[in-house]
Every structure is written in structure tokens, then in C-alpha cells.
Design an enzyme around this catalytic site. Structure first.
Site, PDB file in Angstrom:
ATOM      1  N   ASP A 146       2.098  -5.221   8.461  1.00 51.75           N
ATOM      2  CA  ASP A 146       1.030  -5.137   8.517  1.00 51.75           C
ATOM      3  C   ASP A 146      -0.329  -5.575   8.720  1.00 51.75           C
ATOM      4  O   ASP A 146      -0.511  -6.459   7.818  1.00 51.75           O
ATOM      5  CB  ASP A 146       1.012  -3.877   7.441  1.00 51.75           C
ATOM      6  CG  ASP A 146      -0.330  -3.224   6.799  1.00 51.75           C
ATOM      7  OD1 ASP A 146      -1.282  -3.212   7.084  1.00 51.75           O
ATOM      8  OD2 ASP A 146      -0.378  -1.882   6.529  1.00 51.75           O
ATOM      9  N   ARG A 195     -12.716  -5.001  -6.845  1.00 53.29           N
ATOM     10  CA  ARG A 195     -12.630  -5.940  -5.424  1.00 53.29           C
ATOM     11  C   ARG A 195     -13.577  -5.703  -4.389  1.00 53.29           C
ATOM     12  O   ARG A 195     -14.663  -4.864  -4.248  1.00 53.29           O
ATOM     13  CB  ARG A 195     -11.499  -4.837  -4.196  1.00 53.29           C
ATOM     14  CG  ARG A 195      -9.675  -4.777  -5.201  1.00 53.29           C
ATOM     15  CD  ARG A 195      -8.933  -4.030  -3.996  1.00 53.29           C
ATOM     16  NE  ARG A 195      -9.900  -2.905  -2.516  1.00 53.29           N
ATOM     17  CZ  ARG A 195      -9.661  -2.276  -2.246  1.00 53.29           C
ATOM     18  NH1 ARG A 195      -8.660  -3.120  -1.226  1.00 53.29           N
ATOM     19  NH2 ARG A 195      -9.755  -1.692  -1.235  1.00 53.29           N
ATOM     20  N   PHE A 205       0.863  -1.243   0.200  1.00 57.46           N
ATOM     21  CA  PHE A 205       0.116   0.025   0.013  1.00 57.46           C
ATOM     22  C   PHE A 205       0.956   1.505  -0.039  1.00 57.46           C
ATOM     23  O   PHE A 205       1.959   1.069   0.876  1.00 57.46           O
ATOM     24  CB  PHE A 205      -1.410  -0.712   1.430  1.00 57.46           C
ATOM     25  CG  PHE A 205      -1.986   1.067   0.536  1.00 57.46           C
ATOM     26  CD1 PHE A 205      -3.074   1.408   0.004  1.00 57.46           C
ATOM     27  CD2 PHE A 205      -1.824   2.171   1.736  1.00 57.46           C
ATOM     28  CE1 PHE A 205      -4.003   2.084   0.396  1.00 57.46           C
ATOM     29  CE2 PHE A 205      -2.666   3.503   1.615  1.00 57.46           C
ATOM     30  CZ  PHE A 205      -3.435   2.851   0.860  1.00 57.46           C
ATOM     31  N   TYR A 252     -10.664   0.193  11.070  1.00 59.18           N
ATOM     32  CA  TYR A 252     -11.705   0.343  10.014  1.00 59.18           C
ATOM     33  C   TYR A 252     -12.462  -0.465   9.619  1.00 59.18           C
ATOM     34  O   TYR A 252     -14.025  -0.047   8.314  1.00 59.18           O
ATOM     35  CB  TYR A 252     -11.959   1.869   9.372  1.00 59.18           C
ATOM     36  CG  TYR A 252     -10.446   1.863   9.066  1.00 59.18           C
ATOM     37  CD1 TYR A 252     -10.281   2.132   8.209  1.00 59.18           C
ATOM     38  CD2 TYR A 252      -9.074   2.869   9.367  1.00 59.18           C
ATOM     39  CE1 TYR A 252      -9.238   1.931   7.290  1.00 59.18           C
ATOM     40  CE2 TYR A 252      -8.731   3.193   9.094  1.00 59.18           C
ATOM     41  CZ  TYR A 252      -8.094   2.748   7.238  1.00 59.18           C
ATOM     42  OH  TYR A 252      -6.708   3.248   6.957  1.00 59.18           O
ATOM     43  N   LYS A 253     -11.344  -0.922   9.082  1.00 57.74           N
ATOM     44  CA  LYS A 253     -11.743  -2.570   8.087  1.00 57.74           C
ATOM     45  C   LYS A 253     -13.023  -3.573   8.489  1.00 57.74           C
ATOM     46  O   LYS A 253     -13.725  -3.555   9.145  1.00 57.74           O
ATOM     47  CB  LYS A 253     -10.656  -2.863   7.419  1.00 57.74           C
ATOM     48  CG  LYS A 253      -9.850  -1.858   6.485  1.00 57.74           C
ATOM     49  CD  LYS A 253      -8.299  -2.204   5.876  1.00 57.74           C
ATOM     50  CE  LYS A 253      -7.651  -1.296   5.112  1.00 57.74           C
ATOM     51  NZ  LYS A 253      -8.246  -0.007   4.155  1.00 57.74           N
TER      52      LYS A 253
END
Length: 410
Positions: free
Chosen positions: A194, A367, A127, A219-220
Site C-alpha cells: 500500500d 500529524r 490503516f 488525493y494525498k
């Protein structure tokens, strides 16, 4: 699409041991939400918890809430709750600040554990934030930063830190955490994982891996809300030696002593920086209650089964130029399936118009995130049926779905 009747998905839902968990979320009626890998759905208990924090704790108890309502201990308390989901014994996870801040903390401290080594390795497809911060830490500490492919990882004698994402955010590929951690340690280096796309859907065992450090967002798949604070894992064996770069007053041994010189607190408390985002952390703490009584093994099993269903249905759409990018083998797959199509952006917009929310990653990936706690098998079947109809009728070629220069893609 593959000739798979909807009744098959309905039967899977009828046997789903996690079906009870869907009632713990507030998912809009009629919406199929496949973007939990970007922002998790709202847990039903969060609204009352945040309202109480605002009206009673802040509104009435005011500053007394730091002790009386447990605001001061939120970073450690929430951290330990997250730790239980990623295989970390208490006292090794702290919650607070953003993913970027936590990653900066972890990378800098990890590199300082190997001061005689001058190389930092990061995934070339990581990322962007992970790559940018690797470069920033490299400049700060005078390290050479090299981008590598985890599939061909080589760790030489000058490597101090290897930092990788457990799951590729674009393709959903899951790397072998155990094998890579073992390889990095055999070379005398430190690994920083990560886990943003892993925590909450994968049975990660940080202590069992012998991991050094890890970071993750909330938050995922942990459903903590937009901008919710991230967390940092630092193995107990490294905590005393860890030289963390951000030394705020709350991380001092005696924060209310207000001394002019910094002496780190014992244990993970030294990773505290400044005042934590209390309202956001109250939301995260309430969100984590959805895990009560949930078997992590069942979560992983459902994640894989949802993925297998989606892949099977996607294979039936190959004639429309749709291909599966995500690894098919379960041990190499996270909790999302990425599909490649030349008009992936337009497809994502047409799906959203039909109430099926996934997301797009440039240049050509659609996705679809699979959050097992609130997603059903019939959700997946219905989403792919909608995609089939869009492709068959060329609905996505309508002018309103074209990407403009001002389009915001999340």
C-alpha cells in the site's frame, strides 16, 4: 523551542531547487498547509482542465468525447503517468475506482496466485481499511488472517500473501520495502504494498524491487483532489495468471462485443471494471503535470530536510510534554512527522485557528505532513513557532478547542 533563527529556514528556501514548483499550486494566502498526507493542495492547472471537460468535452462533444477527447484511454494513460513516479514500466498500472476496490482486487488476485497456501498476513497497525479488507478476503477465500508487526515479520510456508503499508499512517515510519519484498519472496509468498503515503514523496522502484502488486491513492501527495481514483500495479509477470475478482465489462477482451461470458483483456486492461470517473480522472491527469521537470531525488532530499528541521524544532518543546514519534533516521522516515502530546487534538484545533493546518490521530498524535512541492522551510519554522506560542500561553486549553462527541476529525 530550539534556538534556531528563522534566517536559517530562509537560507534553505533560497537554496531550494524545488522552489519553482510552489507556483504550480493554489495554496490560500497566509495558510501553512501541513495536511498533504490527507488531501493534497490544488494544482493550478486542474481548474481549467476540469472546466474544459465539463463545458467543451461533456457540454459540446458529448459521447464523442470517449474517443475524440481520450476518455476511454484515461485509466491506462493516467496509470502510466503514475507508474513513472513509482518505478513501474508502462502497461503495469491502471487508475480508476477507489483505494478499497483496488486493494480488494490486489489481495484477492495475489492470494489466488498461491492457491495451496492458506494464510494472509497484514500489519496490526495498518490503516483500518487495509485490515478490514484483509479480513473480507480471508472470509471470501477461506484464509486465516494474521496481524503482525513488520519489524518482526516471519513468513511461514503456509503464507500466501503479505500486505503492508510502505509508510505507517500514524507515525510516518518507513519500512524497508526491498528487504521485506526479498524476505516474502524467499518464503514463496506474494507481497502487496500500500503506497498511499509513499507515492509522490518517496523514490519507490516497484520494478526494481521485483514487487508483485501495489495500490495507492491519488488525493494525498499526488494532489488529485477529494475522492480522486486510486491505482493498481500488477507486475507484468503476473498479469496473465491474475484472477481478478471484479470482472466488469470494460475489462473484457472485447468490451463492445457484449458477450454473456467474461474473457479477460490482455495486460492491465483486464483490471478495468466499469465506467471510470471521468471528471475526477481528468483532474488527476492535470494534477500530475506538476511533476514535469521535477527530480524525484530532489523531492526526497527536501522531504528529509523539512523533517529534520521540524524534528529539531520539536525537540525544543519537550518541556511542554511534546515528543517526536516519527523515526529520526531518514531511511526509516516517510514524509510526515508525528508528535505526541496528551492534548494533541486541542493543539491541532488551536493551530488551525492560527492558519496552520495539520491533523490529529487518536489518541494523542499530531500529524504534520510535509509535501515538498509546495511547502517551504519557513512554513515549517512558522508552524512550529505558532505551536510554541500556543503551548507557552496554554491557548489550546480554551473551551472552544475541546473535542466534543460530534467533532469530525479528518
Amino acid at each position: 523551542m530550539a534556538h534556531l533563527d528563522r534566517a536559517v529556514a530562509e537560507e534553505q528556501d533560497a537554496r531550494d531547487p524545488l522552489a519553482f514548483a510552489r507556483e504550480r499550486f493554489s495554496v490560500p494566502e497566509g495558510l501553512i498547509y501541513l495536511d498533504g498526507n490527507s488531501l493534497g493542495a490544488l494544482p493550478s492547472g486542474v481548474r481549467a482542465a476540469v472546466l474544459d471537460a465539463v463545458e467543451r468535452q461533456w457540454g459540446q462533444d458529448l459521447i464523442g468525447s470517449w474517443n475524440g477527447n481520450g476518455w476511454w484511454t484515461l485509466p491506462e494513460r493516467v496509470g502510466d503517468r503514475i507508474g513513472a513516479l513509482v518505478g513501474a514500466a508502462p502497461g503495469q498500472v491502471l487508475c480508476g475506482d477507489s483505494t478499497s476496490v483496488q486493494l480488494f482486487q490486489a489481495l484477492t488476485a495475489a492470494a489466488r496466485l498461491r492457491p495451496d497456501r492458506r494464510t494472509l498476513l497484514t500489519d496490526a497497525a495498518n490503516f483500518p481499511t487495509d485490515q478490514y479488507l484483509s479480513d473480507a478476503v480471508g472470509r471470501l477465500l477461506g484464509l486465516e488472517v494474521r496481524r503482525v508487526d513488520p519489524a518482526d515479520l516471519e513468513v511461514g510456508p503456509d503464507v500466501a500473501v503479505v500486505t503492508l503499508s510502505a509508510v505507517d499512517y500514524r507515525t510516518g515510519r518507513l519500512w524497508d520495502l526491498e528487504a521485506i519484498t526479498r524476505q516474502v519472496h524467499a518464503a514463496g509468498a506474494v507481497v502487496v504494498w500500500d503506497l498511499c503515503h509513499a507515492a509522490g514523496v518517496l523514490p519507490v522502484d516497484l520494478d526494481g524491487l521485483g514487487a508483485d502488486a501495489a495500490v495507492g491513492c491519488t488525493y494525498k501527495y499526488l494532489n488529485g483532489g477529494p475522492g480522486a481514483p486510486a491505482w493498481l500495479y500488477l507486475a507484468r509477470r503476473h498479469q496473465r495468471a491474475a484472477d481478478l475478482p471484479l470482472t466488469g465489462w470494460m475489462g473484457r477482451a472485447d468490451p463492445f462485443g457484449l458477450a454473456g461470458a467474461y474473457t479477460p483483456a490482455e495486460g492491465m486492461a483486464r483490471a478495468r471494471i466499469g465506467t471510470p470517473p471521468v471528471l475526477s480522472m481528468v483532474a488527476v491527469e492535470a494534477a500530475l503535470e506538476v511533476w514535469d521537470g521535477v527530480d524525484p531525488a530532489a523531492v526526497r532530499a527536501k522531504s528529509l530536510a523539512l523533517g529534520e528541521l521540524l524534528i529539531t524544532l520539536a525537540d525544543g518543546l519537550r518541556a511542554h510534554g511534546l515528543t517526536v514519534v516519527t523515526p529520526r533516521e531518514g531511511r526509516h522516515r516517510g514524509s510526515q512527522v508525528s508528535l505526541r502530546h496528551a492534548r494533541a487534538y486541542e493543539l491541532s484545533q488551536a493551530l488551525i485557528a492560527r492558519g496552520v493546518v495539520g491533523d490529529f490521530r487518536a489518541p494523542d498524535l499530531l500529524r504534520l505532513g510535509l509535501a515538498p512541492l509546495y511547502l517551504s522551510y519557513t512554513d515549517v519554522w512558522d508552524a512550529m513557532h505558532a505551536l510554541e506560542e500556543i503551548l507557552t500561553t496554554k491557548e489550546h486549553e480554551a473551551p472552544q478547542y475541546r473535542r466534543s462527541q460530534t467533532s469530525v476529525v479528518t
